[in-house]
Design a protein around this motif. Structure first.
Motif, PDB file in Angstrom:
ATOM      1  N   THR A 197      77.491  71.378  16.990  1.00 41.98           N
ATOM      2  CA  THR A 197      76.876  72.690  17.127  1.00 41.98           C
ATOM      3  C   THR A 197      76.545  73.250  15.748  1.00 41.98           C
ATOM      4  N   GLN A 198      75.704  74.283  15.713  1.00 46.03           N
ATOM      5  CA  GLN A 198      75.391  74.935  14.452  1.00 46.03           C
ATOM      6  C   GLN A 198      76.661  75.515  13.831  1.00 46.03           C
ATOM      7  N   ASP A 199      77.466  76.174  14.638  1.00 46.47           N
ATOM      8  CA  ASP A 199      78.707  76.749  14.116  1.00 46.47           C
ATOM      9  C   ASP A 199      79.634  75.669  13.572  1.00 46.47           C
ATOM     10  N   GLY A 200      79.692  74.544  14.274  1.00 49.50           N
ATOM     11  CA  GLY A 200      80.558  73.458  13.827  1.00 49.50           C
ATOM     12  C   GLY A 200      80.108  72.879  12.502  1.00 49.50           C
ATOM     13  N   LEU A 201      78.799  72.692  12.334  1.00 51.08           N
ATOM     14  CA  LEU A 201      78.279  72.148  11.079  1.00 51.08           C
ATOM     15  C   LEU A 201      78.464  73.136   9.934  1.00 51.08           C
ATOM     16  N   LEU A 202      78.245  74.416  10.195  1.00 49.10           N
ATOM     17  CA  LEU A 202      78.428  75.422   9.147  1.00 49.10           C
ATOM     18  C   LEU A 202      79.903  75.546   8.763  1.00 49.10           C
ATOM     19  N   ALA A 203      80.804  75.325   9.711  1.00 55.71           N
ATOM     20  CA  ALA A 203      82.231  75.350   9.385  1.00 55.71           C
ATOM     21  C   ALA A 203      82.587  74.229   8.410  1.00 55.71           C
ATOM     22  N   ILE A 204      81.975  73.051   8.594  1.00 58.00           N
ATOM     23  CA  ILE A 204      82.214  71.960   7.646  1.00 58.00           C
ATOM     24  C   ILE A 204      81.594  72.301   6.296  1.00 58.00           C
ATOM     25  N   TYR A 205      80.381  72.853   6.309  1.00 62.26           N
ATOM     26  CA  TYR A 205      79.724  73.271   5.064  1.00 62.26           C
ATOM     27  C   TYR A 205      80.599  74.252   4.281  1.00 62.26           C
ATOM     28  N   GLU A 206      81.225  75.172   4.986  1.00 63.65           N
ATOM     29  CA  GLU A 206      82.044  76.198   4.345  1.00 63.65           C
ATOM     30  C   GLU A 206      83.457  75.716   4.012  1.00 63.65           C
ATOM     31  N   GLY A 207      83.777  74.481   4.374  1.00 60.89           N
ATOM     32  CA  GLY A 207      85.087  73.936   4.074  1.00 60.89           C
ATOM     33  C   GLY A 207      86.179  74.377   5.020  1.00 60.89           C
ATOM     34  N   ARG A 208      85.802  74.964   6.165  1.00 64.32           N
ATOM     35  CA  ARG A 208      86.791  75.438   7.135  1.00 64.32           C
ATOM     36  C   ARG A 208      87.241  74.349   8.097  1.00 64.32           C
ATOM     37  N   SER A 209      86.521  73.241   8.149  1.00 69.08           N
ATOM     38  CA  SER A 209      86.898  72.149   9.051  1.00 69.08           C
ATOM     39  C   SER A 209      86.318  70.848   8.534  1.00 69.08           C
ATOM     40  N   ARG A 210      86.748  69.747   9.143  1.00 71.47           N
ATOM     41  CA  ARG A 210      86.201  68.413   8.872  1.00 71.47           C
ATOM     42  C   ARG A 210      85.973  67.740  10.213  1.00 71.47           C
ATOM     43  N   PHE A 211      85.098  66.728  10.233  1.00 75.99           N
ATOM     44  CA  PHE A 211      84.819  66.091  11.522  1.00 75.99           C
ATOM     45  C   PHE A 211      86.050  65.409  12.097  1.00 75.99           C
ATOM     46  N   THR A 212      87.030  65.106  11.253  1.00 77.69           N
ATOM     47  CA  THR A 212      88.253  64.471  11.741  1.00 77.69           C
ATOM     48  C   THR A 212      89.151  65.448  12.483  1.00 77.69           C
ATOM     49  N   ASP A 213      88.833  66.754  12.438  1.00 79.31           N
ATOM     50  CA  ASP A 213      89.632  67.725  13.195  1.00 79.31           C
ATOM     51  C   ASP A 213      89.465  67.527  14.700  1.00 79.31           C
ATOM     52  N   LEU A 214      88.357  66.924  15.109  1.00 79.47           N
ATOM     53  CA  LEU A 214      88.083  66.680  16.520  1.00 79.47           C
ATOM     54  C   LEU A 214      88.193  65.177  16.783  1.00 79.47           C
ATOM     55  N   ASN A 215      89.058  64.804  17.676  1.00 81.97           N
ATOM     56  CA  ASN A 215      89.255  63.391  17.980  1.00 81.97           C
ATOM     57  C   ASN A 215      88.239  62.939  19.030  1.00 81.97           C
ATOM     58  N   LEU A 216      86.957  63.047  18.671  1.00 76.42           N
ATOM     59  CA  LEU A 216      85.909  62.663  19.617  1.00 76.42           C
ATOM     60  C   LEU A 216      85.447  61.234  19.392  1.00 76.42           C
ATOM     61  N   TYR A 217      85.254  60.877  18.139  1.00 76.20           N
ATOM     62  CA  TYR A 217      84.629  59.591  17.849  1.00 76.20           C
ATOM     63  C   TYR A 217      85.460  58.416  18.324  1.00 76.20           C
ATOM     64  N   SER A 218      86.769  58.612  18.480  1.00 74.82           N
ATOM     65  CA  SER A 218      87.611  57.467  18.862  1.00 74.82           C
ATOM     66  C   SER A 218      88.128  57.545  20.298  1.00 74.82           C
ATOM     67  N   LEU A 219      87.661  58.506  21.085  1.00 74.47           N
ATOM     68  CA  LEU A 219      88.184  58.629  22.450  1.00 74.47           C
ATOM     69  C   LEU A 219      87.953  57.362  23.266  1.00 74.47           C
ATOM     70  N   ALA A 220      86.725  56.887  23.283  1.00 74.88           N
ATOM     71  CA  ALA A 220      86.424  55.680  24.054  1.00 74.88           C
ATOM     72  C   ALA A 220      87.093  54.459  23.437  1.00 74.88           C
ATOM     73  N   LEU A 221      87.148  54.423  22.110  1.00 74.15           N
ATOM     74  CA  LEU A 221      87.760  53.295  21.413  1.00 74.15           C
ATOM     75  C   LEU A 221      89.252  53.211  21.720  1.00 74.15           C
ATOM     76  N   GLU A 222      89.931  54.349  21.772  1.00 78.85           N
ATOM     77  CA  GLU A 222      91.372  54.367  21.981  1.00 78.85           C
ATOM     78  C   GLU A 222      91.768  54.287  23.449  1.00 78.85           C
ATOM     79  N   CYS A 223      90.822  54.492  24.346  1.00 85.46           N
ATOM     80  CA  CYS A 223      91.126  54.409  25.778  1.00 85.46           C
ATOM     81  C   CYS A 223      91.622  53.009  26.118  1.00 85.46           C
ATOM     82  N   GLU A 224      92.681  52.919  26.905  1.00 86.43           N
ATOM     83  CA  GLU A 224      93.273  51.618  27.219  1.00 86.43           C
ATOM     84  C   GLU A 224      92.369  50.747  28.077  1.00 86.43           C
TER      85      GLU A 224
END
Length: 249
Positions: A67-94
């Motif tokens: 989202t725009q808010d999510g990207l701006l939060a990373i720009y402002e240093g308030r978050s990183r993409f690793t804060d959300l465990n999305l990219y590995s959900l399918a990978l980690e699924c048994e």
């Protein structure tokens, strides 16, 4: 009470159908969608009867990523993409996960779909790793999963250029996935899920863990490298302006 933006149900014995349907935000990574995905995969983890998950979207959208808010939060240093465990959900699924990308897969939404064990794409839909269009380098392990799933030349082109590609174009470029008319994506994914669900659960789980082990070993180093690139590329005024301009289109 509004309907949940993520629905999980048994499509047939052994097959769980996970549907993202946030029509207001086009399945962007809102807190509601993220929480829904986390809850759905946790439910799958606890379900001993589930042998395969089919993940899909609604109408023309699979997922439109950050989202725009999510990207701006990373720009402002308030978050990183690793804060959300999305990219590995399918990978980690048994159990095996099939991405039925019947609609557009944009940025992180496209990357999330590629972490599935099997992928089905739509001829009409747009797929893009558009990080560089915003002026920052890719995240979510995109620099790992795109080369592995699409091949290095096409992955480099998509990551460096950030252009949009229709599924029909990607099929002509030789992507190693079924690319079918949009109306046939989910039926094709369910057909493949049915084939998998016919196998013993213990064997499916054992083989999946073996097949994804190389990606799991490689991914932590890739994530660290992507985060280091973000420190160099993300916190610049040009990125903030590009994010604002592109979301305003």
């Amino acid at each position: 009470m509004s309907a949940p933006v993520v629905e999980l149900r048994e499509a047939e014995p052994g097959v769980a159908l996970l549907t993202m349907r946030d029509q207001v935000h086009k399945n962007a990574f809102t807190p509601e969608l993220v929480d829904g995905l986390l809850d759905a995969f946790e439910t799958v983890r606890r379900d001993d009867t589930c042998k395969v998950v089919v993940m899909t979207g609604y109408d023309n959208y699979f997922s439109s990523g950050g989202t725009q808010d999510g990207l701006l939060a990373i720009y402002e240093g308030r978050s990183r993409f690793t804060d959300l465990n999305l990219y590995s959900l399918a990978l980690e699924c048994e159990v095996p996960v099939i991405s039925a990308m019947q609609g557009h897969g944009i940025g992180g939404g496209f990357v999330m779909g590629l972490y599935a064990d099997l992928v089905v794409m739509s001829r009409e839909s747009v797929y893009t790793a558009n990080f560089m269009r915003y002026g920052f380098t890719p995240g979510m392990g995109a620099t790992c999963i795109l080369p592995r799933k699409l091949g290095l030349p096409l992955a480099q082109e998509m990551l460096l250029g950030g252009a949009n590609h229709r599924g029909a174009e990607l099929a002509a470029r030789g992507v190693p996935f079924p690319v079918v008319p949009r109306k046939d994506v989910l039926p094709e994914a369910l057909r493949r899920a049915r084939e998998l669900a016919d196998k013993p659960a213990v064997s499916l789980k054992a083989l999946k863990q073996h097949l994804v082990a190389p990606i799991r070993r490689e991914l932590p180093d890739v994530i660290r490298a992507e985060l280091a690139m973000h420190e160099v590329t993300f916190h610049r005024d040009e990125v903030r302006q590009r994010v604002t301009d592109l979301f305003g289109e």
